[in-house]
Design an enzyme around this catalytic site. Structure first.
Site, PDB file in Angstrom:
ATOM      1  N   PRO A 217       2.994   4.622   1.682  1.00 50.23           N
ATOM      2  CG  PRO A 217       4.855   5.743   0.795  1.00 50.23           C
ATOM      3  CD  PRO A 217       3.457   5.311   0.456  1.00 50.23           C
TER       4      PRO A 217
ATOM      5  CB  CYS B  34       3.231   0.244  -6.772  1.00 52.59           C
ATOM      6  SG  CYS B  34       3.743  -1.468  -7.042  1.00 52.59           S
TER       7      CYS B  34
ATOM      8  CD  GLU C  47       7.296  -5.306  -1.459  1.00 49.51           C
ATOM      9  OE1 GLU C  47       7.567  -4.402  -2.275  1.00 49.51           O
ATOM     10  OE2 GLU C  47       8.145  -6.105  -1.035  1.00 49.51           O
TER      11      GLU C  47
ATOM     12  CB  VAL D 133      -1.535   2.745   4.950  1.00 45.62           C
ATOM     13  CG1 VAL D 133      -2.190   1.560   5.660  1.00 45.62           C
ATOM     14  CG2 VAL D 133      -2.605   3.745   4.505  1.00 45.62           C
ATOM     15  N   GLY D 134       1.670   2.371   5.578  1.00 44.32           N
ATOM     16  CA  GLY D 134       2.790   1.518   5.987  1.00 44.32           C
ATOM     17  C   GLY D 134       3.317   1.890   7.367  1.00 44.32           C
TER      18      GLY D 134
ATOM     19  N   GLY E 221       0.827  -1.208   0.000  1.00 41.90           N
ATOM     20  CA  GLY E 221       0.000   0.000   0.000  1.00 41.90           C
ATOM     21  C   GLY E 221       0.858   1.253   0.000  1.00 41.90           C
TER      22      GLY E 221
END
Length: 468
Positions: free
Chosen positions: A189, A243, A209, A191-192, A187
């Protein structure tokens, strides 16, 4: 917690050892193959409903590439699972030193909406191959594909060991409160960071990722028509919702002028004079995403395309010329069918431009001079790199796929997925006898013991000789 019972059920199954035998793993992987074969039409229809994905693109990414991953794993799993024996010193020559490939336990895979089958199935293949129990959380944004996965996957996999959870943001937050042994997230950055924070509470390792703005440098010496086709294909594939798509082009003013008619020609060749009517061009997945992308069209000047239709969530294949680094299109990942061109004086300026920004998931460089491509490769850093093409490096199961820095951490594809979901357990199994060899390390200590111990344990530099 609403998911505690499910996680505990899977943990009990994992602790029972059910997922450890190779035969069990192979059977579950083969069941995934049947899922892809038997639900092929359902997958094509669901992805078409969710985002107008052309069946050609859906088959290639959601089915063919997944089957490649699956067959590569089935072909090699027995070899990957074997203990890896390692070098030993003199004292341990009669012992067994090896790396055991252990599963982590109960792992969580959170997938995105842009490739809604591929991006949960490829990590799932590796997680099953490594012997884990798995909770899969497909994206709620791709509603039709989410429903398909939720309803059908349980018909193919062992429900004691594998589960699908349908969840929005609030439910996913509750899901993340549970202790998992590994979390794999694809997803953004932002939310990462949330995923990593939740994982930190349980000291759970993660693979993230993520994405970013993937630069594409085009030198003055190249086959312009070829560059235009390859860049246009990579940018407008899946309506730009990829992405690793080239996010912007860096080139000289002269190359921009040559590239523009070539890009226009390539877009017409691919999608006709009115891409809106083309069966080969997709749509934006949701209204929120459409409005965000449309707002980026104010950057630079629209040289090609620019048409939009909110009702259809259609954004035409668009090229923006003379884009400034301060423009909105250069402040965030585009994730749509818009290609900004930023003018630079030369390769050195392009490299400085790339290095002044967060490290991307991919860097692309086009030139007939391989030295130029190699210069970009050597002087930059990114998750992956592709010279004289776009996207294609991700199609090889033999290459690791993953980000670095802001574009993520960890890697997968092929054996790299198996390794990601595998705990490499260092093991030494010693001989019960020959106690005299161990006496050197026991008290009372002496210089003589230390000298003998050093001689048997020391690792020497290669090429160095010892004078006796």
């Amino acid at each position: 917690n609403p998911y505690a019972g499910l996680v505990n059920h899977l943990r009990a199954a994992w602790l029972s050892g059910k997922t450890r035998p190779m035969e069990y793993r192979m059977a579950q992987l083969e069941a995934l193959g049947r899922f892809l074969d038997e639900k092929k039409q359902d997958i094509l229809e669901a992805t078409a409903l969710d985002m107008g994905k052309p069946s050609f693109e859906a088959y290639f990414t959601e089915i063919l590439l997944c089957k490649n991953e699956l067959n590569d794993t089935l072909n090699n799993l027995s070899h990957w699972m074997k203990d890896e024996h390692v070098d030993k010193n003199l004292v341990m020559q009669l012992d067994s030193a090896f790396i055991r490939k252990d599963p982590y336990g109960v792992v969580l895979i959170i997938a995105p909406w842009n490739y809604p089958i591929h991006l949960f199935l490829v990590p799932l293949i590796g997680a099953i191959a490594a012997g884990n129990c798995v909770v899969v959380k497909p994206s709620e944004i791709a509603k039709n594909t989410e429903r398909l996965v939720a309803e059908m996957l349980s018909c193919y996999l062992d429900n004691d060991c594998f589960a699908v959870v349908t969840a929005g943001v609030q439910e996913t937050t509750r899901l993340l409160e549970n202790k998992f042994d590994y979390i794999f997230f694809t997803g953004t950055p932002s939310v990462g960071r949330i995923i990593m924070t939740a994982a930190a509470k349980h000291l759970t390792p993660v693979t993230l990722e993520l994405g970013g703005k993937n630069p594409c440098y085009v030198s003055d010496t190249c086959e312009v028509q070829n560059v235009a086709r390859r860049v246009a294909w990579g940018r407008f594939f899946n309506a730009g919702q990829t992405c690793v798509a080239p996010d912007y082009v860096l080139c000289s003013v002269e190359m921009q002028e040559k590239l523009m008619p070539a890009l226009r020609e390539a877009i017409t060749e691919f999608f006709g004079s009115n891409p809106r009517e083309s069966p080969d061009f997709g749509r934006i997945v949701g209204d929120k995403q459409f409005r965000r992308i449309r707002a980026l069209l104010c950057s630079g000047r629209v040289a090609i395309g620019g048409q939009t239709d909110e009702k259809e969530r259609y954004v035409a294949p668009t090229v923006l010329a003379d884009v400034l680094p301060s423009d909105p299109a250069m402040q965030e990942e585009i994730f749509g069918p818009i290609l900004p061109i930023v003018v630079v004086a030369n390769m050195d300026e392009a490299i400085d431009f790339i290095n002044a920004r967060p490290r991307p998931l991919a860097i692309y460089a086009f030139s007939c001079d391989s030295k130029v491509v190699n210069q970009v490769l050597e002087r930059t850093s990114s998750g992956g790199f592709c010279g004289n093409d776009t996207l294609m490096h991700t199609a090889l199961t033999s290459l690791p796929f993953g980000g670095i820095g802001n574009s993520g951490l960890g890697k997968y594809h092929g054996k790299f997925t198996f390794d990601t979901f595998t705990h490499r357990r260092g093991c030494l199994h010693r001989n019960m006898g020959l106690e005299a060899l161990n006496a050197l390390r026991y008290p009372p200590y002496s210089q003589q013991k230390l000298g003998l111990l050093s001689a048997t344990f020391e690792v020497k530099r290669k090429g160095m000789c010892t004078l006796l």
